[in-house]
Design an enzyme around this catalytic site. Structure first.
Site, PDB file in Angstrom:
ATOM      1  N   GLU A 171      10.870  21.820 -38.998  1.00  0.00           N
ATOM      2  CA  GLU A 171      10.994  22.420 -40.339  1.00  0.00           C
ATOM      3  C   GLU A 171      10.922  21.256 -41.311  1.00  0.00           C
ATOM      4  OE1 GLU A 171      11.040  25.494 -41.127  1.00  0.00           O
ATOM      5  OE2 GLU A 171      11.430  26.462 -39.211  1.00  0.00           O
ATOM      6  N   CYS A 209      13.989  22.215 -49.854  1.00  0.00           N
ATOM      7  CA  CYS A 209      12.592  22.311 -49.399  1.00  0.00           C
ATOM      8  C   CYS A 209      11.867  23.498 -50.015  1.00  0.00           C
ATOM      9  CB  CYS A 209      12.550  22.394 -47.879  1.00  0.00           C
ATOM     10  SG  CYS A 209      13.555  23.730 -47.233  1.00  0.00           S
TER      11      CYS A 209
HETATM   12  P1  NAP Z   1      14.765  12.733 -43.300  1.00  0.00           P
HETATM   13  O1  NAP Z   1      14.847  11.412 -43.958  1.00  0.00           O
HETATM   14  O2  NAP Z   1      13.538  13.079 -42.586  1.00  0.00           O
HETATM   15  O3  NAP Z   1      16.040  12.821 -42.362  1.00  0.00           O
HETATM   16  C1  NAP Z   1      16.325  13.959 -41.584  1.00  0.00           C
HETATM   17  C2  NAP Z   1      17.021  13.524 -40.315  1.00  0.00           C
HETATM   18  O4  NAP Z   1      16.189  12.613 -39.625  1.00  0.00           O
HETATM   19  C3  NAP Z   1      18.356  12.837 -40.540  1.00  0.00           C
HETATM   20  O5  NAP Z   1      19.233  13.197 -39.497  1.00  0.00           O
HETATM   21  C4  NAP Z   1      17.980  11.372 -40.452  1.00  0.00           C
HETATM   22  O6  NAP Z   1      19.064  10.567 -40.021  1.00  0.00           O
HETATM   23  C5  NAP Z   1      16.901  11.400 -39.390  1.00  0.00           C
HETATM   24  N1  NAP Z   1      15.982  10.257 -39.487  1.00  0.00           N
HETATM   25  C6  NAP Z   1      15.697   9.506 -40.559  1.00  0.00           C
HETATM   26  N2  NAP Z   1      14.816   8.541 -40.248  1.00  0.00           N
HETATM   27  C7  NAP Z   1      14.536   8.679 -38.928  1.00  0.00           C
HETATM   28  C8  NAP Z   1      13.685   7.997 -38.016  1.00  0.00           C
HETATM   29  N3  NAP Z   1      12.953   6.955 -38.385  1.00  0.00           N
HETATM   30  N4  NAP Z   1      13.639   8.437 -36.747  1.00  0.00           N
HETATM   31  C9  NAP Z   1      14.369   9.494 -36.375  1.00  0.00           C
HETATM   32  N5  NAP Z   1      15.199  10.169 -37.182  1.00  0.00           N
HETATM   33  C10 NAP Z   1      15.272   9.780 -38.452  1.00  0.00           C
HETATM   34  O7  NAP Z   1      14.990  13.919 -44.352  1.00  0.00           O
HETATM   35  P2  NAP Z   1      16.155  14.072 -45.388  1.00  0.00           P
HETATM   36  O8  NAP Z   1      15.907  13.117 -46.496  1.00  0.00           O
HETATM   37  O9  NAP Z   1      17.483  14.055 -44.715  1.00  0.00           O
HETATM   38  O10 NAP Z   1      15.916  15.573 -45.853  1.00  0.00           O
HETATM   39  C11 NAP Z   1      15.014  15.916 -46.803  1.00  0.00           C
HETATM   40  C12 NAP Z   1      13.758  16.503 -46.185  1.00  0.00           C
HETATM   41  O11 NAP Z   1      14.092  17.606 -45.360  1.00  0.00           O
HETATM   42  C13 NAP Z   1      12.814  17.061 -47.232  1.00  0.00           C
HETATM   43  O12 NAP Z   1      11.503  16.700 -46.923  1.00  0.00           O
HETATM   44  C14 NAP Z   1      13.004  18.562 -47.103  1.00  0.00           C
HETATM   45  O13 NAP Z   1      11.912  19.334 -47.543  1.00  0.00           O
HETATM   46  C15 NAP Z   1      13.233  18.702 -45.650  1.00  0.00           C
HETATM   47  N6  NAP Z   1      13.892  19.979 -45.376  1.00  0.00           N
HETATM   48  C16 NAP Z   1      13.160  20.961 -44.803  1.00  0.00           C
HETATM   49  C17 NAP Z   1      13.747  22.189 -44.556  1.00  0.00           C
HETATM   50  C18 NAP Z   1      12.965  23.289 -43.903  1.00  0.00           C
HETATM   51  O14 NAP Z   1      13.592  24.235 -43.435  1.00  0.00           O
HETATM   52  N7  NAP Z   1      11.651  23.215 -43.812  1.00  0.00           N
HETATM   53  C19 NAP Z   1      15.082  22.410 -44.869  1.00  0.00           C
HETATM   54  C20 NAP Z   1      15.803  21.381 -45.453  1.00  0.00           C
HETATM   55  C21 NAP Z   1      15.196  20.153 -45.686  1.00  0.00           C
HETATM   56  P3  NAP Z   1      19.880   9.601 -41.027  1.00  0.00           P
HETATM   57  O15 NAP Z   1      20.324  10.477 -42.159  1.00  0.00           O
HETATM   58  O16 NAP Z   1      21.007   9.139 -40.181  1.00  0.00           O
HETATM   59  O17 NAP Z   1      18.944   8.534 -41.464  1.00  0.00           O
END
Ligand code: NAP
Length: 497
Positions: free
Chosen positions: A263, A297
């Site tokens: 997602e 999102c």
């Molecule tokens: P993110 O940076 O991708 O992080 C999400 C998760 O991935 C966190 O647990 C993060 O851990 C981990 N992560 C970060 N870098 C990583 C890496 N290099 N390798 C593996 N895991 C890693 O996203 P976010 O900033 O938390 O959330 C915002 C994004 O989520 C937006 O793009 C939004 O659109 C999307 N979103 C989508 C939905 C949907 O249902 N489609 C719903 C909500 C949010 P750490 O925090 O410990 O770094």
């Protein structure tokens, strides 16, 4: 353990505030003493600390889940349902504390946090019941004297990696589906918002969810995720987060050919037809843009308004936007809390600067009014064009960009001009226009004349680079089920009926 006065004092039940990982029903600290501070984005103060686990500890979570799988999958679906419903009841009973934890670590206003607890809990109840309806099929046989059919079986251990913008609901939407299907889960929550996940673990334990079925691991994201993806005993990975990290995880899961659900990000168009009342449409657009301070999102990222009502729409939007209040989410009457951290504020500012440098008009958005360094005042830009970052990127901030269009074909092209395909909004009462746009928009979800679209009964998910698979609805549980086909031969012929 460092106790956070803010959090423990704020809770009716301080035991919901845990600063440990949760593995095999035990609260676990990091073996090497590595830890991370969790910051209240509204004040910049540390709320507490979480340990960073070592690789062996992550593997011990997989050991625990593997052992738990044997018993959990063997329970009858109605027995799993009872435990999940007990978890649901506890989420509801502790709604106020869960909302307080969420507002403190994430920043969203308390009423929104309460709403997320309700929303998150509703998936637990939905999937508790759906587990009882994981039906296989009977297949009319083409093979003589044979019975054909399918069985639905749990896929195995599921790793769940979740973001900070919905710290509770993004976990329950996955975990409840997996657990109802008979799968144990290992959750890696976002480092910014781990306390909601740990409170969920405390309540899962009280609900009688057996040790090893719901585990929460904490650590350096890239390190933990690499281990989870490479682990052969984990059969499914479900991730919610950015498209950038989603691509990375998809690659990392290739080595073990896991079931992957993603997602990812969105870049939602909000299309307003010429037949709309500008005020009605503008108020809806404000609601679709500024929820969770734009860190959603589903947030309307590009507002596309027919040129004949553009000016009236902008006027109404600006008026409505000016009424939004920005401040600490614990205070009453707040519409927008802080952004998650300083980098998010800097990114928002750079998106606005980029748009202005390329000719957009800044209608409103005085950052001098921001009540703290992690806050960003709502911004309204007009004259947005496809070259600008505010159009191309998911801005994830309270920045609204408006663009005028002249006809339906043009707006379809504009709306689809993105690598994302999560959600789109259409505002018009013209049924022919609705049908044309609905069919032409390359999005997984389309809301027509409605800002609200999510909930347990619907299949949530995106197309293009917004993801793979669907969460919720009657198909959400399929992400965690295998289909086993059987052919029962040599049965003899059935005659004379
Ligand atoms: P993110 O940076 O991708 O992080 C999400 C998760 O991935 C966190 O647990 C993060 O851990 C981990 N992560 C970060 N870098 C990583 C890496 N290099 N390798 C593996 N895991 C890693 O996203 P976010 O900033 O938390 O959330 C915002 C994004 O989520 C937006 O793009 C939004 O659109 C999307 N979103 C989508 C939905 C949907 O249902 N489609 C719903 C909500 C949010 P750490 O925090 O410990 O770094």
């Amino acid at each position: 353990m460092k106790l956070s006065k803010t959090l423990t004092n704020a809770l009716n039940d301080p035991r919901l505030f845990r600063q440990y990982a949760y593995i095999d029903g035990k609260w676990t600290h990091g073996d090497a003493g590595r830890e991370q501070a969790v910051i209240d984005p509204a004040t910049g103060e540390a709320l507490g600390h979480i340990p960073w686990l070592e690789p062996d500890q992550i593997r011990s979570a997989v050991d625990a889940a593997e052992a738990a799988f044997v018993h959990w999958r063997a329970l009858r679906a109605d027995e799993r349902c009872e435990r999940l419903l007990a978890w649901y009841d506890l989420l509801q009973a502790n709604r106020e504390d869960l909302a307080t934890i969420m507002t403190l670590e994430q920043g969203k206003p308390l009423p929104d946090a309460r709403g997320e607890v309700e929303y998150g809990a509703s998936f637990v109840r939905w999937f508790a019941e759906e587990g009882k309806r994981a039906y296989g099929e009977t297949i009319p046989s083409h093979i003589p004297n044979a019975a054909l059919g399918t069985l639905k079986e749990p896929v195995g251990i599921a790793a769940l990696i979740t973001p900070w913008n919905f710290p509770l609901a993004m976990i329950t939407r996955k975990a409840a589906a997996a657990m109802a299907a008979g799968c144990p889960v290992i959750v890696k929550p976002a480092g910014e918002t781990p306390f909601s996940a740990l409170a969920l673990a405390e309540l899962a334990e009280r609900a009688g969810i057996p040790a090893g079925v719901f585990n929460v691991v904490l650590g350096e994201a890239a390190e933990v995720s690499k281990l989870l993806c490479a682990e052969e005993r984990i059969k499914a990975l479900s991730f919610t987060g950015s498209t950038r990290v989603g691509r990375l995880l998809l690659e990392q899961c290739a080595g073990t050919v896991k079931r992957v659900s993603l997602e990812l990000g969105g870049n939602a168009p909000f299309i307003v037809g010429q037949d709309m009342d500008p005020k009605e449409a503008a108020y809806a657009a404000v609601a679709a843009k500024f929820q969770t301070a734009g860190q959603d999102c589903l947030a309307a990222n590009r507002i596309l308004v027919h040129e004949s009502i553009h000016d009236a729409f902008v006027e109404q939007f600006a008026e409505r936007m000016a009424a939004l209040t920005v401040g600490n989410g614990l205070e009453p009457e707040i519409d927008l809390g802080p952004l998650i951290h300083r980098q998010a504020v800097e990114k928002a500012a750079s998106i606005v600067d980029d748009a202005i440098s390329q000719g957009a008009n800044l209608v409103a958005g005085d950052q001098g009014q921001a009540p703290g360094e992690n806050f960003f005042m709502p911004v309204l830009l007009t004259g947005v064009t496809p070259e600008m970052k505010v159009w191309r990127e998911e801005n994830f901030a309270p920045v609204a960009g408006i663009t005028a269009y002249s006809d339906d074909d043009q707006v379809i092209e504009m709306a689809n001009d993105t690598e994302y395909g999560l959600a789109a909004y259409i505002y018009t009462h013209d049924i022919r226009r609705i049908w044309k746009l609905l069919r032409a928009l390359e999005y997984g979800m389309v809301a027509v004349n409605s800002v609200k679209m999510t909930g347990p009964p619907v299949p949530f998910g995106g197309v293009k680079q917004s993801g793979l698979g669907r969460e919720g609805g009657i198909t959400g549980i399929d992400e965690y089920l295998e289909t086993k086909y059987y052919c029962l031969g040599a049965l003899g012929s059935v005659s004379g009926s």
